[in-house]
Enzyme design. Structure first.
Site, PDB file in Angstrom:
ATOM      1  N   ASP A  12      10.004  -9.570  -3.387  1.00  0.00           N
ATOM      2  CA  ASP A  12       8.945  -9.027  -2.068  1.00  0.00           C
ATOM      3  C   ASP A  12       9.532 -10.525  -1.275  1.00  0.00           C
ATOM      4  OD1 ASP A  12       8.236  -7.489  -3.387  1.00  0.00           O
ATOM      5  OD2 ASP A  12       5.874  -8.175  -3.421  1.00  0.00           O
ATOM      6  N   GLU A 136       7.924   4.844  -6.811  1.00  0.00           N
ATOM      7  CA  GLU A 136       8.809   3.805  -6.720  1.00  0.00           C
ATOM      8  C   GLU A 136       9.921   3.761  -6.958  1.00  0.00           C
ATOM      9  OE1 GLU A 136       7.197   0.072  -5.934  1.00  0.00           O
ATOM     10  OE2 GLU A 136       6.124   0.401  -3.754  1.00  0.00           O
ATOM     11  N   ASP A 239      -4.371 -12.133   1.384  1.00  0.00           N
ATOM     12  CA  ASP A 239      -3.587 -11.202   1.863  1.00  0.00           C
ATOM     13  C   ASP A 239      -3.339 -10.058   0.039  1.00  0.00           C
ATOM     14  OD1 ASP A 239      -0.814 -10.584   0.935  1.00  0.00           O
ATOM     15  OD2 ASP A 239       0.394 -11.672   0.225  1.00  0.00           O
ATOM     16  N   ASP A 245      -2.896  -3.147  -7.594  1.00  0.00           N
ATOM     17  CA  ASP A 245      -2.122  -3.012  -8.649  1.00  0.00           C
ATOM     18  C   ASP A 245      -3.050  -3.871  -9.610  1.00  0.00           C
ATOM     19  OD1 ASP A 245      -0.302  -2.050  -7.420  1.00  0.00           O
ATOM     20  OD2 ASP A 245       1.172  -3.621  -7.049  1.00  0.00           O
TER      21      ASP A 245
HETATM   22  O1  RIB Z   1       1.407  -2.834  -4.422  1.00  0.00           O
HETATM   23  C1  RIB Z   1       2.610  -4.355  -3.525  1.00  0.00           C
HETATM   24  C2  RIB Z   1       4.026  -3.539  -4.123  1.00  0.00           C
HETATM   25  O2  RIB Z   1       4.620  -2.705  -2.671  1.00  0.00           O
HETATM   26  C3  RIB Z   1       4.903  -4.765  -2.939  1.00  0.00           C
HETATM   27  O3  RIB Z   1       4.483  -6.032  -4.264  1.00  0.00           O
HETATM   28  C4  RIB Z   1       5.912  -4.395  -2.989  1.00  0.00           C
HETATM   29  O4  RIB Z   1       7.061  -4.511  -3.708  1.00  0.00           O
HETATM   30  C5  RIB Z   1       5.274  -3.204  -2.522  1.00  0.00           C
HETATM   31  O5  RIB Z   1       6.223  -2.651  -4.442  1.00  0.00           O
END
Ligand code: RIB
Length: 298
Positions: A12, A136, A239, A245
């Site tokens: 990131d 992803e 943030d 997550d």
């Molecule tokens: O959910 C946050 C994540 O989304 C980040 O860490 C970024 O890498 C994206 O995958």
């Protein structure tokens, strides 16, 4: 019961900006930081910090070693992560003063996963083990189908949303965790009332336990007609990256640790609240002790 997260590992690149850059504009950022991230990696760390025995499967490129080290430091087994010649996936993240973000993804090695790799990974798991996936990586349909065939408990956080794919996979999904925007994308319509959106989602797959996250408005969980609400804990966000997550990992851990649905939601909301008070994705995920302490204080 073991947990497998088959998902993304990203680097990131986070830029502090006064507001999100506009079309055609060049905008100076106030600061830059590099963090470990990727929804897969973040959720694996959250599950492990919440106390589940956790494996990560996925793919990283030559410069991805520090991501694996971060996972291992959090207690996650990285033996099922493949090495690729393709560069590691990354995310360009703008972080605004109110803690909001917008994210641009480059899939990289996350897109080098094949159905064969899925088979190789999943053969290590048994009926009843948790399989947690996001969107992803590629080969998602094969991973979900094979996981279901093995009798695993399949949880999906369908981000970024691909409505056609998710509709196809839903009958194989035991637990779906999504946010309001993703729910609207999946339903193909705007929805003023989150409970109505949940009811419509449940018609798509009545046996799937649904959780809708609503940011500062908390979260709703719908399980076979029973809807439970959880308000967000009031905190000052710096943030929000990775808060979803943290929520996902702690909710699943709570449910698997046999908490009541309400307690698991509260546990997840507490973990998300702590995460938004910290910078970065993976580094913002609280430990179990921090989360329990926050709940005890609250
Ligand atoms: O959910 C946050 C994540 O989304 C980040 O860490 C970024 O890498 C994206 O995958």
């Amino acid at each position: 019961m073991r947990a497998l997260v088959f998902g993304s590992l990203n680097i990131d690149y986070v830029y502090q900006v006064p507001y999100f850059v506009q079309r055609g504009e060049t905008l100076a950022s106030a600061s830059f930081q590099r963090f470990c991230g990727g929804k897969g990696l973040n959720q694996a760390i959250a599950l492990s910090r919440a106390g589940l025995e956790t494996w990560m499967a996925g793919s990283v490129g030559p410069e991805g070693d520090f991501l694996l080290e971060e996972l291992r430091r959090a207690g996650v087994d990285t033996g099922l992560v493949f090495r690729s010649e393709t560069p590691t996936g990354h995310a360009i993240i703008q972080n605004s003063p109110d803690g909001d973000n917008c994210i641009l993804l480059y899939g990289g090695a996350n897109r080098a996963i094949t159905p064969m790799m899925a088979r190789e990974v999943l053969q290590n798991f048994d009926p009843g083990d948790l399989l947690l996936v996001q969107n992803e990586i590629i080969a998602l349909a094969e991973i979900v189908t094979q996981g279901k065939e093995r009798g695993m408990l399949v949880a999906l956080n369908p981000s970024p949303m691909d409505a056609a794919l998710v509709r196809k996979l839903l009958p194989s999904v035991d637990i779906l965790i999504l946010n309001r925007v993703e729910a609207e994308q999946l339903l193909g319509e705007k929805s003023e009332e989150p409970r109505q959106a949940l009811a419509k989602l449940s018609r798509l797959s009545p046996s799937t336990l649904l959780t809708l996250t609503l940011g500062g408005d908390g979260a709703l969980l719908l399980d076979r007609g029973e809807c439970i609400a959880q308000p967000a804990f009031p905190v000052q966000p710096v943030d929000t990256t990775g808060a979803g997550d943290s929520f996902t990992g702690y909710l699943l851990a709570g449910l698997l640790q046999r908490m009541s649905r309400q307690d698991a939601l509260r546990y997840a909301a507490a973990a998300a609240a702590l995460a938004v008070t910290r910078h970065g994705a993976a580094p913002s995920i609280p430990t179990r002790d921090e989360t329990l302490h926050f709940l005890a204080e609250g």
